[in-house]
Design an enzyme around this catalytic site. Structure first.
Site, PDB file in Angstrom:
ATOM      1  N   GLU A  28       0.118  13.171  21.518  1.00  0.00           N
ATOM      2  CA  GLU A  28       0.749  14.017  22.541  1.00  0.00           C
ATOM      3  C   GLU A  28       1.045  13.181  23.766  1.00  0.00           C
ATOM      4  OE1 GLU A  28      -0.952  17.761  23.819  1.00  0.00           O
ATOM      5  OE2 GLU A  28      -1.750  18.130  21.807  1.00  0.00           O
ATOM      6  N   GLU A  75      -8.045  18.114  20.924  1.00  0.00           N
ATOM      7  CA  GLU A  75      -8.693  17.936  22.233  1.00  0.00           C
ATOM      8  C   GLU A  75     -10.103  18.518  22.224  1.00  0.00           C
ATOM      9  OE1 GLU A  75      -5.813  19.565  25.026  1.00  0.00           O
ATOM     10  OE2 GLU A  75      -4.862  17.623  25.187  1.00  0.00           O
TER      11      GLU A  75
END
Ligand code: BG6
Length: 476
Positions: free
Chosen positions: A375, A180
């Site tokens: 994810e 991220e």
């Protein structure tokens, strides 16, 4: 229209700082998460004001034990294999390999841990998908270098990446550089290991740190290919389309701007140069990013695929009045206005399976490189029923709808490498530090204060996911 092909990588995802524990074992150094307390309000406060991390002592630090994956990994991988995992996304703890981060030589004991971990996966035919930096820049680099604001971290990271690529040549093929990467803008302590409050212009510090990570990622990508042309390198975005609150063009523009904050990173990592819109943004905010003369060439080493996390979409308004009066809700990193059409999780995250299809189509339209859903999942409170079993039909329902949306995206023509639901075994929540915010197919007996037996047990969703994998997504 074909759905998932035979090579599709079904699996699950975890990260070292939320899974391993063993925070001082084998000479491991500390990472930022080792300084984050468990109480949700305290934790978020420290994330935003990192100077408190070192100046205050808290009762309990959940990452120190986590779920003790450091000792339980063989048992856990056997259970992943029982579900039929084709891959396991996990991260390497950088401070386990370089405890301070700036050493010349790696910590052999740390490497041996990952030798065993990867071998255990490979024994079951499980492909490791390895994130090099998942909120885990050594704390020593925070204290002595101001983290990623300092260009020296590029060299330290590339040295660490080089050790990993050489040691695991032929064993690990799929790599992600930074988890991220766009989290750095919102939570610089977690994403970039620095304290924005130390800088006169914190936005400048964030974009300078971002530049260093982009350079480090591109250099690692180049190196990975030189060491083994079989390597596949990905970037990783916290994704989730921004929806305009109304069809007022100002709202449309606000949504576009919010999406661009994340796309900024992926534009560089996939297209190999800064996007044209960044120039105006830098000028208007008086940002001057210091670049070396070789940087333009370095950035041309672009990734093979885009990994991304998807939990929800967000709703955006340009209207100050709406922003100040409307109800807001929580989400992964970004908060959002409420979406009246959609339900929410117990933690207020909007549940939007269709948003996954939309997000994937947007990413693929924009970049035309394979995607990897690394994810996705539902954080929920799990209580055993009278038979002592966790009947997590709500999780099955969430995942089923997302798998179906993913399949639709595949049929839309989006190239997808795989799907690794988050926290396939219950782990510590990154955002709240709670153990009770559970995502797993496997329950771990541990509470928010770190009390419990660590015993692993199968939830109802365990068998559901097993059958999804066995049928290659046919039987959801
Ligand atoms: C992502 C992170 O932001 O979301 C994970 O990469 C994190 O580390 C996951 O755990 C879910 O968030 P949370 O706060 O529910 O753990």
């Amino acid at each position: 229209m074909a759905g998932f092909d035979e090579t599709f990588l079904w699996g699950g995802a975890i990260a070292a700082n939320q899974y391993e524990g063993g925070y001082r074992e084998g000479g491991k150094g500390l990472g930022p998460v080792d300084y984050l307390p468990t109480k949700a309000e305290d934790r978020v406060h420290v994330m935003y004001h990192p100077s408190l991390a070192v100046s205050q002592t808290f009762d309990y630090y959940p990452s120190h034990k986590a779920i003790d994956g450091y000792h339980f990994f063989k048992e856990d991988i056997a259970m992943f294999a029982e579900m039929g995992f084709k891959c396991l996304r996990l991260s390497v703890s950088w401070p386990r390999i370089f405890p301070n981060g700036d050493e010349e030589e790696p910590n052999e004991v740390g490497l041996r841990f990952y030798d065993e971990l990867f071998d255990e996966c490979l024994n079951y035919g499980i492909e490791p998908v390895v994130t090099l930096n998942h909120f885990d820049t050594p704390m020593y680099l925070y204290e002595n270098y101001d983290g990623w604001t300092n260009r020296k971290l590029v060299d330290f990271f590339v040295r660490y990446a080089s050790v990993m690529f050489n040691r695991y040549k032929g064993k690990v093929k799929y790599w992600l550089t930074f988890n991220e990467i766009n989290i750095l803008q919102v939570l610089p302590f977690l994403g970039g290991s620095f304290d924005p409050e130390k800088f006169e212009n914190s936005l400048q510090a964030k974009y300078q740190a971002a530049h260093h990570q982009l350079i480090a990622s591109a250099l690692a990508t180049k190196l990975a290919r030189e060491i083994d042309p079989e390597n596949k390198i990905g970037c990783m975005l916290a994704a989730g389309e921004a929806y305009p609150n109304t069809c007022n063009p100002n709202d449309i523009w606000a949504a576009k701007m919010l999406d661009r904050e994340g796309f900024f990173f992926i534009d560089v990592q996939v297209r190999g140069k800064y996007p044209s819109y960044s120039q105006r943004f830098f000028e208007e905010n008086q940002l001057v990013i210091h670049q070396e003369k070789e940087d333009e060439e370095i950035l041309k080493h672009t990734v093979d695929f885009i990994g991304f996390s998807y939990y929800s979409t967000k709703v955006v308004s340009a209207d100050d009045q709406v922003l100040s009066s409307a109800e807001k809700t929580d989400g992964n990193i970004f908060s959002s206005l409420e979406n009246p059409y959609l339900p929410k999780s117990e933690w207020g995250w909007i549940i939007d399976p269709m948003g996954l299809r939309i997000t994937m189509n947007t990413l693929y339209d924009r970049y035309q490189v394979p995607l990897f859903v690394v994810e996705n999942g539902l954080g929920a409170l799990d209580e055993p029923n009278e038979q002592g079993i966790i009947d997590d039909e709500y999780r099955i329902d969430y995942l089923r709808k997302h798998v179906l949306a993913l399949e639709e995206a595949v049929k839309d023509g989006v190239e997808v490498l795989g799907y690794t639901p988050w926290g396939c075994i219950d782990i510590i929540s990154a955002g709240t530090g709670q153990m009770s915010k559970r995502y797993g197919f496997i329950h771990v007996d541990l509470d928010d204060q770190g009390q419990g037996t660590f015993k692993r047990s199968r939830k109802k969703s365990f068998n559901w996911y097993k059958q999804v994998i066995a049928s290659n997504g046919e039987n959801v």
